[in-house]
Scaffold this motif. Sequence first.
Motif, mmCIF file in Angstrom:
data_model
loop_
_atom_site.group_PDB
_atom_site.id
_atom_site.type_symbol
_atom_site.label_atom_id
_atom_site.label_comp_id
_atom_site.label_asym_id
_atom_site.label_seq_id
_atom_site.Cartn_x
_atom_site.Cartn_y
_atom_site.Cartn_z
ATOM 1 N N LEU A 143 0.829 -1.203 0.000
ATOM 2 C CA LEU A 143 0.000 0.000 0.000
ATOM 3 C C LEU A 143 0.865 1.255 0.000
ATOM 4 C CD1 LEU A 143 -2.659 1.569 0.309
ATOM 5 C CD2 LEU A 143 -2.482 1.199 2.785
ATOM 6 N N ALA A 144 1.912 1.243 0.810
ATOM 7 C CA ALA A 144 2.788 2.415 0.876
ATOM 8 C C ALA A 144 3.419 2.703 -0.473
ATOM 9 C CB ALA A 144 3.864 2.193 1.940
ATOM 10 N N PHE A 145 3.927 1.665 -1.139
ATOM 11 C CA PHE A 145 4.560 1.878 -2.434
ATOM 12 C C PHE A 145 3.537 2.265 -3.499
ATOM 13 C CE2 PHE A 145 8.133 -0.596 -0.630
ATOM 14 C CZ PHE A 145 9.152 0.292 -0.933
ATOM 15 N N GLU A 146 2.308 1.725 -3.382
ATOM 16 C CA GLU A 146 1.257 2.121 -4.322
ATOM 17 C C GLU A 146 0.969 3.617 -4.196
ATOM 18 O OE1 GLU A 146 -1.026 0.413 -6.660
ATOM 19 O OE2 GLU A 146 0.869 -0.664 -6.706
ATOM 20 N N VAL A 147 0.849 4.082 -2.954
ATOM 21 C CA VAL A 147 0.600 5.507 -2.725
ATOM 22 C C VAL A 147 1.747 6.335 -3.279
ATOM 23 C CG1 VAL A 147 0.362 7.297 -0.956
ATOM 24 C CG2 VAL A 147 -0.873 5.135 -0.732
ATOM 25 N N ALA A 148 2.977 5.909 -2.980
ATOM 26 C CA ALA A 148 4.139 6.654 -3.453
ATOM 27 C C ALA A 148 4.185 6.716 -4.962
ATOM 28 C CB ALA A 148 5.422 6.019 -2.910
ATOM 29 N N GLY A 149 3.706 5.663 -5.624
ATOM 30 C CA GLY A 149 3.731 5.636 -7.080
ATOM 31 C C GLY A 149 2.725 6.573 -7.707
ATOM 32 N N LEU A 150 1.767 7.062 -6.923
ATOM 33 C CA LEU A 150 0.710 7.905 -7.475
ATOM 34 C C LEU A 150 0.830 9.375 -7.078
ATOM 35 C CD1 LEU A 150 -2.326 5.499 -6.888
ATOM 36 C CD2 LEU A 150 -1.065 5.880 -9.004
ATOM 37 N N VAL A 151 1.720 9.680 -6.147
ATOM 38 C CA VAL A 151 1.826 11.069 -5.696
ATOM 39 C C VAL A 151 2.872 11.813 -6.519
ATOM 40 C CG1 VAL A 151 1.100 10.451 -3.363
ATOM 41 C CG2 VAL A 151 3.544 10.524 -3.914
ATOM 42 N N ASP A 152 2.996 13.121 -6.221
ATOM 43 C CA ASP A 152 3.871 13.973 -7.019
ATOM 44 C C ASP A 152 5.234 14.204 -6.374
ATOM 45 O OD1 ASP A 152 1.679 14.488 -8.866
ATOM 46 O OD2 ASP A 152 0.829 15.664 -7.229
ATOM 47 N N LEU A 153 5.317 14.022 -5.078
ATOM 48 C CA LEU A 153 6.560 14.285 -4.361
ATOM 49 C C LEU A 153 6.575 13.408 -3.115
ATOM 50 C CD1 LEU A 153 9.083 16.213 -4.254
ATOM 51 C CD2 LEU A 153 7.680 17.740 -2.862
ATOM 52 N N VAL A 154 7.746 12.890 -2.763
ATOM 53 C CA VAL A 154 7.873 12.001 -1.603
ATOM 54 C C VAL A 154 8.894 12.565 -0.633
ATOM 55 C CG1 VAL A 154 8.577 9.701 -0.808
ATOM 56 C CG2 VAL A 154 7.237 9.936 -2.914
ATOM 57 N N VAL A 155 8.517 12.621 0.643
ATOM 58 C CA VAL A 155 9.462 12.925 1.713
ATOM 59 C C VAL A 155 9.767 11.608 2.416
ATOM 60 C CG1 VAL A 155 9.884 14.142 3.874
ATOM 61 C CG2 VAL A 155 8.606 15.258 2.039
ATOM 62 N N PHE A 156 11.011 11.174 2.341
ATOM 63 C CA PHE A 156 11.423 9.939 3.009
ATOM 64 C C PHE A 156 12.050 10.328 4.340
ATOM 65 C CE2 PHE A 156 13.753 6.144 3.987
ATOM 66 C CZ PHE A 156 12.974 5.114 3.455
ATOM 67 N N VAL A 157 11.513 9.749 5.426
ATOM 68 C CA VAL A 157 11.917 10.153 6.772
ATOM 69 C C VAL A 157 12.785 9.066 7.398
ATOM 70 C CG1 VAL A 157 11.096 10.943 9.021
ATOM 71 C CG2 VAL A 157 9.721 11.371 6.970
ATOM 72 N N VAL A 158 13.898 9.476 7.970
ATOM 73 C CA VAL A 158 14.764 8.583 8.749
ATOM 74 C C VAL A 158 15.034 9.254 10.092
ATOM 75 C CG1 VAL A 158 15.856 7.557 6.711
ATOM 76 C CG2 VAL A 158 16.875 9.582 7.768
ATOM 77 N N ASP A 159 15.555 8.476 11.037
ATOM 78 C CA ASP A 159 15.890 9.092 12.320
ATOM 79 C C ASP A 159 17.333 8.835 12.710
ATOM 80 O OD1 ASP A 159 15.785 6.429 12.931
ATOM 81 O OD2 ASP A 159 14.266 6.611 14.516
ATOM 82 N N GLY A 160 18.156 8.489 11.733
ATOM 83 C CA GLY A 160 19.577 8.251 11.964
ATOM 84 C C GLY A 160 20.206 7.797 10.661
ATOM 85 N N ASP A 161 21.389 7.207 10.764
ATOM 86 C CA ASP A 161 22.019 6.663 9.570
ATOM 87 C C ASP A 161 21.102 5.597 8.964
ATOM 88 O OD1 ASP A 161 23.855 6.298 7.602
ATOM 89 O OD2 ASP A 161 25.315 5.223 8.838
ATOM 90 N N MET A 162 21.099 5.476 7.633
ATOM 91 C CA MET A 162 20.131 4.625 6.956
ATOM 92 C C MET A 162 20.464 3.144 7.115
ATOM 93 S SD MET A 162 19.520 6.761 3.422
ATOM 94 C CE MET A 162 18.058 5.869 2.931
ATOM 95 N N THR A 163 19.407 2.347 7.286
ATOM 96 C CA THR A 163 19.550 0.900 7.285
ATOM 97 C C THR A 163 19.567 0.404 5.834
ATOM 98 O OG1 THR A 163 17.169 0.480 7.269
ATOM 99 C CG2 THR A 163 18.231 0.794 9.419
ATOM 100 N N GLN A 164 19.944 -0.849 5.664
ATOM 101 C CA GLN A 164 19.928 -1.434 4.323
ATOM 102 C C GLN A 164 18.528 -1.414 3.731
ATOM 103 O OE1 GLN A 164 22.441 -2.348 2.428
ATOM 104 N NE2 GLN A 164 21.090 -2.997 0.752
ATOM 105 N N ARG A 165 17.522 -1.718 4.555
ATOM 106 C CA ARG A 165 16.134 -1.704 4.087
ATOM 107 C C ARG A 165 15.726 -0.309 3.614
ATOM 108 N NH1 ARG A 165 11.766 -5.078 4.909
ATOM 109 N NH2 ARG A 165 10.142 -4.475 3.440
ATOM 110 N N GLU A 166 16.158 0.707 4.336
ATOM 111 C CA GLU A 166 15.823 2.078 3.945
ATOM 112 C C GLU A 166 16.510 2.453 2.632
ATOM 113 O OE1 GLU A 166 14.956 4.307 8.206
ATOM 114 O OE2 GLU A 166 17.026 3.883 7.598
ATOM 115 N N ARG A 167 17.758 2.047 2.478
ATOM 116 C CA ARG A 167 18.462 2.352 1.222
ATOM 117 C C ARG A 167 17.762 1.677 0.041
ATOM 118 N NH1 ARG A 167 23.076 1.689 4.606
ATOM 119 N NH2 ARG A 167 23.509 -0.404 3.783
#
Length: 456
Positions: A143-167
């Motif tokens: 669902l998250a990726f579906e929403v991201a695929g339909l919007v115009d701009l994405v803010v990706f939020v992290v709270d520290g150095d990125m994990t492999q999953r986040e990358r």
Amino acid sequence: MNMLSSSWRRLRGWIGAPAAAPVAASGALHGAQAADSLRALLDDPHIPPVVRATLAEDFGRLEAMLAKLERDELHLAVFGRVSVGKSALANALLGEPAFEVGVLHGTTREAGQRPWRDVAGSGVHLIDTPGIDELDGEAREHLAFEVAGLVDLVVFVVDGDMTQREREAVQLLAATRRPLLLALNKADRYTEAERENVLVRLREHVAGLVRAEDVVAVSARPAALRTVHVDADGGEHEQWLAQPPDIDALRGRLVAVLAREGKTLAALNASLFAGRLSDAVSGRIAASRRELGGKVIRQYCLAKSVAVALNPIPVADLLAAGALDAALVMHLGRVYGLPLTRSEAGGLITTICAQLVALMGAIWGIHLAASALKGLSAGMSTVLTAAAQGALAWYATELVGRAAERYLIAGKSWGEHGPKRVVAEIVESLDRDSILREARSEILARLRRGDADRPA
């Protein structure tokens, strides 16, 4: 089939160069072009109802995108791992607690949307999405990726150095060709030097995917500030003062990007989705035509083989066979939306048979012999001979039908290699022995059924 209007084709040409920077001045024009292309696809009378029904959900999204363009809306999604503060950041941008915030793992259960503000005449809406690593994961992540695929701009939020999953998630989002901003939330937990070091590492991780200036530090819900109050009697009283969100850097970048590129981004994203849907429609239509074409070929194979097997007059069955081949080719032309005249069908059959002259000569030589034998035989030998003759007719019809189908799929063309190559590939792809066995079995069953139905 002419799937889309000329305006859609022009827009597809425009979006074919993703490196070109969107220009604010042309945003309105791009929006109008995108709206035209979406209407053309939605209203295309050539799309069969069964294809529309199969892709109903996608067509519904297309209608929503068209309505979004007509309302001059821009959609901004907040995306990221569970508990990094996505909802808190969305609330900070809105200035009100519109989205649920909690300490439970995966508080956001479904995408939520709220109007944010007007930017350059467009109403911007914020969308909060489920986390990319929910415990009951795949459905919410999808669902998250579906929403991201339909919007115009994405803010990706992290709270520290990125994990492999986040990358990996950022790479997937970048592949949707949506502009990305990366927000380091909870930045108040770091010293200034620590914060700068984390930002440097983040920019290294997303180099080539997110512009350096679009990687910013924010504090959506800063920790309360501890203060000590001393009263008149010298007693100390501890107080915790709530701190306002620190999101100015992100807000400034969002407004700058949306003001400069927003309308064009909305047009581009809608057009990219429409392009994918157009391809899906074309694929569905092609698949349904191939399925129907296969059924048509089988019907003619059966009709021709049984007609040949049942015809007691030598050689006359060959005339019936030729007529059925012409009818088959004309029927296939209608299936593929490229009707053929009888003359065109005859010319196509002649071309195909010319490439099969050696093979067809052997087939029709046996066919003629079997036809003569059939007229002189009686009883079971006639049935067996008829079955063999009919099986050969079945195989010949299969060859003609499949070759004609390839010609029609290519838009009445044999392609750069010509009919010889195409027909040779058809012959190689068909399992002759398997086809002959199936044909003989089917014909004998029909013949025996016919005998059983005759009065004693």
